[in-house]
Design a protein around this motif. Structure first.
Motif, PDB file in Angstrom:
ATOM      1  N   ALA A 122       0.830  -1.203   0.000  1.00  0.00           N
ATOM      2  CA  ALA A 122       0.000   0.000   0.000  1.00  0.00           C
ATOM      3  C   ALA A 122       0.864   1.252   0.000  1.00  0.00           C
ATOM      4  O   ALA A 122       0.568   2.219  -0.714  1.00  0.00           O
ATOM      5  CB  ALA A 122      -0.935   0.002   1.206  1.00  0.00           C
ATOM      6  N   ARG A 123       1.934   1.233   0.764  1.00  0.00           N
ATOM      7  CA  ARG A 123       2.800   2.399   0.822  1.00  0.00           C
ATOM      8  C   ARG A 123       3.438   2.684  -0.544  1.00  0.00           C
ATOM      9  O   ARG A 123       3.528   3.844  -0.962  1.00  0.00           O
ATOM     10  CB  ARG A 123       3.847   2.221   1.915  1.00  0.00           C
ATOM     11  N   ARG A 124       3.836   1.647  -1.252  1.00  0.00           N
ATOM     12  CA  ARG A 124       4.377   1.840  -2.615  1.00  0.00           C
ATOM     13  C   ARG A 124       3.311   2.439  -3.537  1.00  0.00           C
ATOM     14  O   ARG A 124       3.592   3.329  -4.338  1.00  0.00           O
ATOM     15  CB  ARG A 124       4.881   0.514  -3.184  1.00  0.00           C
ATOM     16  N   PHE A 125       2.076   1.934  -3.428  1.00  0.00           N
ATOM     17  CA  PHE A 125       0.967   2.453  -4.239  1.00  0.00           C
ATOM     18  C   PHE A 125       0.761   3.943  -3.964  1.00  0.00           C
ATOM     19  O   PHE A 125       0.649   4.749  -4.893  1.00  0.00           O
ATOM     20  CB  PHE A 125      -0.303   1.654  -3.947  1.00  0.00           C
ATOM     21  N   TYR A 126       0.708   4.323  -2.671  1.00  0.00           N
ATOM     22  CA  TYR A 126       0.494   5.734  -2.327  1.00  0.00           C
ATOM     23  C   TYR A 126       1.642   6.602  -2.823  1.00  0.00           C
ATOM     24  O   TYR A 126       1.415   7.688  -3.363  1.00  0.00           O
ATOM     25  CB  TYR A 126       0.320   5.899  -0.820  1.00  0.00           C
ATOM     26  N   GLU A 127       2.864   6.134  -2.642  1.00  0.00           N
ATOM     27  CA  GLU A 127       4.016   6.924  -3.074  1.00  0.00           C
ATOM     28  C   GLU A 127       4.023   7.098  -4.590  1.00  0.00           C
ATOM     29  O   GLU A 127       4.344   8.176  -5.090  1.00  0.00           O
ATOM     30  CB  GLU A 127       5.300   6.282  -2.558  1.00  0.00           C
ATOM     31  N   ALA A 128       3.632   6.072  -5.327  1.00  0.00           N
ATOM     32  CA  ALA A 128       3.551   6.192  -6.783  1.00  0.00           C
ATOM     33  C   ALA A 128       2.479   7.193  -7.204  1.00  0.00           C
ATOM     34  O   ALA A 128       2.569   7.782  -8.281  1.00  0.00           O
ATOM     35  CB  ALA A 128       3.258   4.822  -7.410  1.00  0.00           C
ATOM     36  N   ALA A 129       1.485   7.406  -6.339  1.00  0.00           N
ATOM     37  CA  ALA A 129       0.408   8.360  -6.634  1.00  0.00           C
ATOM     38  C   ALA A 129       0.711   9.761  -6.116  1.00  0.00           C
ATOM     39  O   ALA A 129      -0.154  10.633  -6.149  1.00  0.00           O
ATOM     40  CB  ALA A 129      -0.905   7.849  -6.026  1.00  0.00           C
ATOM     41  N   GLY A 130       1.939   9.974  -5.627  1.00  0.00           N
ATOM     42  CA  GLY A 130       2.325  11.316  -5.201  1.00  0.00           C
ATOM     43  C   GLY A 130       2.182  11.601  -3.723  1.00  0.00           C
ATOM     44  O   GLY A 130       2.374  12.736  -3.285  1.00  0.00           O
ATOM     45  N   TRP A 131       1.870  10.601  -2.929  1.00  0.00           N
ATOM     46  CA  TRP A 131       1.753  10.767  -1.483  1.00  0.00           C
ATOM     47  C   TRP A 131       3.106  10.507  -0.837  1.00  0.00           C
ATOM     48  O   TRP A 131       3.919   9.773  -1.381  1.00  0.00           O
ATOM     49  CB  TRP A 131       0.720   9.798  -0.923  1.00  0.00           C
ATOM     50  N   ALA A 132       3.323  11.094   0.366  1.00  0.00           N
ATOM     51  CA  ALA A 132       4.572  10.874   1.086  1.00  0.00           C
ATOM     52  C   ALA A 132       4.296  10.869   2.584  1.00  0.00           C
ATOM     53  O   ALA A 132       3.386  11.572   3.054  1.00  0.00           O
ATOM     54  CB  ALA A 132       5.574  11.974   0.751  1.00  0.00           C
ATOM     55  N   PRO A 133       5.068  10.093   3.348  1.00  0.00           N
ATOM     56  CA  PRO A 133       4.913  10.133   4.802  1.00  0.00           C
ATOM     57  C   PRO A 133       5.195  11.549   5.294  1.00  0.00           C
ATOM     58  O   PRO A 133       6.107  12.214   4.793  1.00  0.00           O
ATOM     59  CB  PRO A 133       5.975   9.156   5.324  1.00  0.00           C
ATOM     60  N   ASP A 134       4.394  12.011   6.250  1.00  0.00           N
ATOM     61  CA  ASP A 134       4.602  13.374   6.751  1.00  0.00           C
ATOM     62  C   ASP A 134       5.157  13.413   8.171  1.00  0.00           C
ATOM     63  O   ASP A 134       5.222  14.462   8.793  1.00  0.00           O
ATOM     64  CB  ASP A 134       3.312  14.200   6.640  1.00  0.00           C
ATOM     65  N   GLY A 135       5.572  12.253   8.688  1.00  0.00           N
ATOM     66  CA  GLY A 135       6.202  12.202  10.001  1.00  0.00           C
ATOM     67  C   GLY A 135       5.274  11.843  11.148  1.00  0.00           C
ATOM     68  O   GLY A 135       5.734  11.529  12.239  1.00  0.00           O
ATOM     69  N   ALA A 136       3.965  11.869  10.923  1.00  0.00           N
ATOM     70  CA  ALA A 136       3.024  11.534  11.993  1.00  0.00           C
ATOM     71  C   ALA A 136       2.832  10.017  12.059  1.00  0.00           C
ATOM     72  O   ALA A 136       2.852   9.328  11.039  1.00  0.00           O
ATOM     73  CB  ALA A 136       1.676  12.216  11.759  1.00  0.00           C
ATOM     74  N   SER A 137       2.638   9.522  13.276  1.00  0.00           N
ATOM     75  CA  SER A 137       2.346   8.103  13.476  1.00  0.00           C
ATOM     76  C   SER A 137       1.413   7.960  14.665  1.00  0.00           C
ATOM     77  O   SER A 137       1.267   8.875  15.468  1.00  0.00           O
ATOM     78  CB  SER A 137       3.639   7.315  13.709  1.00  0.00           C
ATOM     79  N   LYS A 138       0.786   6.800  14.750  1.00  0.00           N
ATOM     80  CA  LYS A 138      -0.112   6.526  15.869  1.00  0.00           C
ATOM     81  C   LYS A 138      -0.270   5.015  16.003  1.00  0.00           C
ATOM     82  O   LYS A 138       0.072   4.252  15.095  1.00  0.00           O
ATOM     83  CB  LYS A 138      -1.480   7.177  15.676  1.00  0.00           C
ATOM     84  N   VAL A 139      -0.783   4.609  17.141  1.00  0.00           N
ATOM     85  CA  VAL A 139      -1.122   3.214  17.374  1.00  0.00           C
ATOM     86  C   VAL A 139      -2.638   3.154  17.526  1.00  0.00           C
ATOM     87  O   VAL A 139      -3.201   3.801  18.405  1.00  0.00           O
ATOM     88  CB  VAL A 139      -0.425   2.646  18.623  1.00  0.00           C
TER      89      VAL A 139
END
Length: 159
Positions: A122-139
């Motif tokens: 999923a992360r590869r799919f999002y990155e290919a669509a122009g999305w990037a991690p913005d540093g936020a995380s949660k559990v």
């Protein structure tokens, strides 16, 4: 149900298998109906289907649910699911494009989504669509077990 079948395929090895095995579309349907009935614009569900056939995927968008987010400017993709049999066909890209188009039309200038940290596909799919991690995380422990998630974002002015 697309949601259940997609979870069972996409999250195998990422979340407890006994949970995935217990998912039953008929049992989850009332909760989905209630959730859908509560959606108000600019929230939307966009469905991908073949002519005359049941849905093969969907994407859900709404104003950001993140604490502190400016809900007038930041939209969120809260779900994007596509049956495994339709992955790799371009249908996922079509769903993502429809979601970003709808977010722009609703007046959002930024969008976010949350993804399992370990969901590399999923992360590869999002990155290919122009999305990037913005540093936020949660559990997220709402499912009865912890899910480590990272937030992705993108500016919509580029869409």
């Amino acid at each position: 149900m697309v949601h259940v079948r997609t979870w069972q395929a996409a999250y195998a090895g990422l979340i407890p298998q006994d949970y995935l095995d217990s998912l039953d579309p008929a049992q989850r349907e009332p909760g989905w109906r209630q959730w859908l009935a509560g959606l108000r614009p600019p929230a939307a569900i966009l469905v991908q289907a073949e002519a005359g056939a049941p849905p093969v995927g969907f994407v859900a968008i709404q104003p950001s649910r993140d604490p502190g987010a400016d809900r007038a400017v930041t939209g969120e993709i809260t779900a994007i699911y596509l049956l495994p049999s339709h992955q790799g066909t371009g249908a996922g890209r079509e769903l993502m494009a429809a979601a970003t188009d709808h977010l722009v039309a609703a007046g959002f200038r930024r969008a976010t989504l949350w993804v399992l940290e370990t969901n590399t596909a999923a992360r590869r799919f999002y990155e290919a669509a122009g999305w990037a991690p913005d540093g936020a995380s949660k559990v997220d422990s709402s499912w009865g077990f912890p899910l480590d998630e990272v937030r992705y974002g993108r500016t919509l002015a580029e869409v």
